[in-house]
Design a protein around this motif. Sequence first.
Motif, PDB file in Angstrom:
ATOM      1  N   THR A 190      41.624 -17.950  63.384  1.00 60.55           N
ATOM      2  CA  THR A 190      42.717 -18.260  62.462  1.00 60.55           C
ATOM      3  C   THR A 190      42.175 -18.874  61.180  1.00 60.55           C
ATOM      4  O   THR A 190      42.649 -18.563  60.077  1.00 60.55           O
ATOM      5  CB  THR A 190      43.707 -19.244  63.124  1.00 60.55           C
ATOM      6  N   PRO A 212      55.453 -18.423  65.871  1.00 60.35           N
ATOM      7  CA  PRO A 212      54.508 -18.774  66.947  1.00 60.35           C
ATOM      8  C   PRO A 212      54.772 -20.163  67.515  1.00 60.35           C
ATOM      9  O   PRO A 212      54.592 -20.389  68.713  1.00 60.35           O
ATOM     10  CB  PRO A 212      53.130 -18.698  66.276  1.00 60.35           C
ATOM     11  N   THR A 238      48.965 -22.316  65.408  1.00 59.98           N
ATOM     12  CA  THR A 238      49.846 -23.133  64.557  1.00 59.98           C
ATOM     13  C   THR A 238      49.140 -24.393  64.076  1.00 59.98           C
ATOM     14  O   THR A 238      49.375 -24.854  62.962  1.00 59.98           O
ATOM     15  CB  THR A 238      51.138 -23.556  65.296  1.00 59.98           C
ATOM     16  N   VAL A 285      48.512 -19.543  71.078  1.00 60.89           N
ATOM     17  CA  VAL A 285      49.562 -19.607  70.054  1.00 60.89           C
ATOM     18  C   VAL A 285      49.600 -20.985  69.405  1.00 60.89           C
ATOM     19  O   VAL A 285      49.714 -21.114  68.183  1.00 60.89           O
ATOM     20  CB  VAL A 285      50.929 -19.249  70.674  1.00 60.89           C
TER      21      VAL A 285
END
Lengths: 206, 206, 206
Positions: free
Chosen positions: B76, B93, B19, B15
């Motif tokens: 991502t 997140p 970010t 997570v």
Amino acid sequence: MDALVYWVGLAAVAVNALTGVLDAGRKQMDLIGALLVAVATALGGGTVRDLLLDRNVFWVVDQSYLTVALATGLLTFVAARARAIPPRLFLIPDAIGLALFTIVGTQVALQWHTPWLVASLMGVITGVVGGVLRDILCNDVPLVFLKGELYASAAWAGALAMIGLQQAGLSAVASAWAGMAIVLVLRLAAIRYRLTLPALGHGKPD
Amino acid sequence: MDALVYWVGLAAVAVNALTGVLDAGRKQMDLIGALLVAVATALGGGTVRDLLLDRNVFWVVDQSYLTVALATGLLTFVAARARAIPPRLFLIPDAIGLALFTIVGTQVALQWHTPWLVASLMGVITGVVGGVLRDILCNDVPLVFLKGELYASAAWAGALAMIGLQQAGLSAVASAWAGMAIVLVLRLAAIRYRLTLPALGHGKPD
Amino acid sequence: MDALVYWVGLAAVAVNALTGVLDAGRKQMDLIGALLVAVATALGGGTVRDLLLDRNVFWVVDQSYLTVALATGLLTFVAARARAIPPRLFLIPDAIGLALFTIVGTQVALQWHTPWLVASLMGVITGVVGGVLRDILCNDVPLVFLKGELYASAAWAGALAMIGLQQAGLSAVASAWAGMAIVLVLRLAAIRYRLTLPALGHGKPD
């Protein structure tokens, strides 16, 4: 190989101390401020590596690293005050320091028996952290992260190549020199020809 | 409990890596720069905790954390380039990562037999430092300190609650889930309803 | 000498926590933010020293340091909200904290049998790092590096003097007090009379 790590390490410390003073000079720091930036630039990367690996921090055990960093910093300060050094000449020694430290850092991690991916990252950390500290202390944006030119990427490629060559059976010393050359050539070519990697482009850079 | 710490730790790493890349994307970083920010965000908090506790740094011993951080960061990056992720979706997140890391950090410190107040601070450090590193590397002001919304406060409340519930006789696993829920609810409520703590108000914020 | 190191260390923690809250107050931080800045300012320098020396981090082993930092931070916050403290009064306690921490840090390093040059740098690090962390967290430029006034230089002079006096046969306690006085006098004189060292002057400061 131990001798290589030792002497290349001392050379990297001297080169990075020089870039630290040159950068500090742009900010009108005084002598002690410039020396502290030189020390942080010269010893920062290896310090973080040693802390992460739970080794004895290299310059705490052996005072010669700190002495070389201070002496080089002092000489550079004197030369820069005499305007004997063009203040913007610092990308070349910075690239040399990156190459030397990356290879030393990777080799130290391999001898410490870390997994190979971790070892390559230790090389990058050893190569890059000194310059990042210098930029933060001089209140610059750490260019390593923001700029498109290959920097950490050059270090990572060299570290991975060095590990791969060792795995392929090449001697440790030859792999180290090859890795060093790869970092240096990639970095200098990136400066000269503005080589870049794909970037995420939402919004504008600050 | 060891299994909980392991899997929750891996989830928190993933997570936080996500970010990190989303934030790096706002600054037009290239692939390697974004991956390094992802790694620093994902592994930074636990690294500082392990250094302070003089434990082996978790990702140096077990390569899977680094692999998860790099793989999540890469996915991502690809998704963000394809504009499949709204660039501003990252407070949720980020809050989940805060909750997971805070509880893992507190539990690790308790197992290491630190005093309880120190253990709660280790939870806060584990939860918060990754995001602070991300903000510094992306040259943002670390919002955790400046903004009025509960952030470190939410983490600290959850860590203290978890320790208190364990002392009160609740099982370690149940206390961990309760603490996690407290961090998450406080943080999300603070974002939604702009909850704040009393502040010192001399002068104006920058 | 151990008692001196212990009590002077606690006093330095309290003084630095106070300066941290005063600085955080200028940025309208909330209670928890201000307490975390206080903790980082109070414990940061000694933490870096202990990590570099591979000692147990002092406040992880002994909870009283953390308690003193939090209690002092809380009291300062309450007093500052009641406007009982002029917000700009902080150069004096900052100078006292610098002197106390420098001498404690040097003494700890000497007892750890580091080489003398390393020990003096450990003193500077212990004295200076807390304030640098405070400035970074409050998004100020770390004044220690940029400003012409003696700061790190005062710390270094005091640390070297203390080591020299011990070598010359003075008792450890007397040398410590002498070193402390030197740091304090140099720093306060530099503030009062704007003493500076030679600086590199290419270009203009930002």
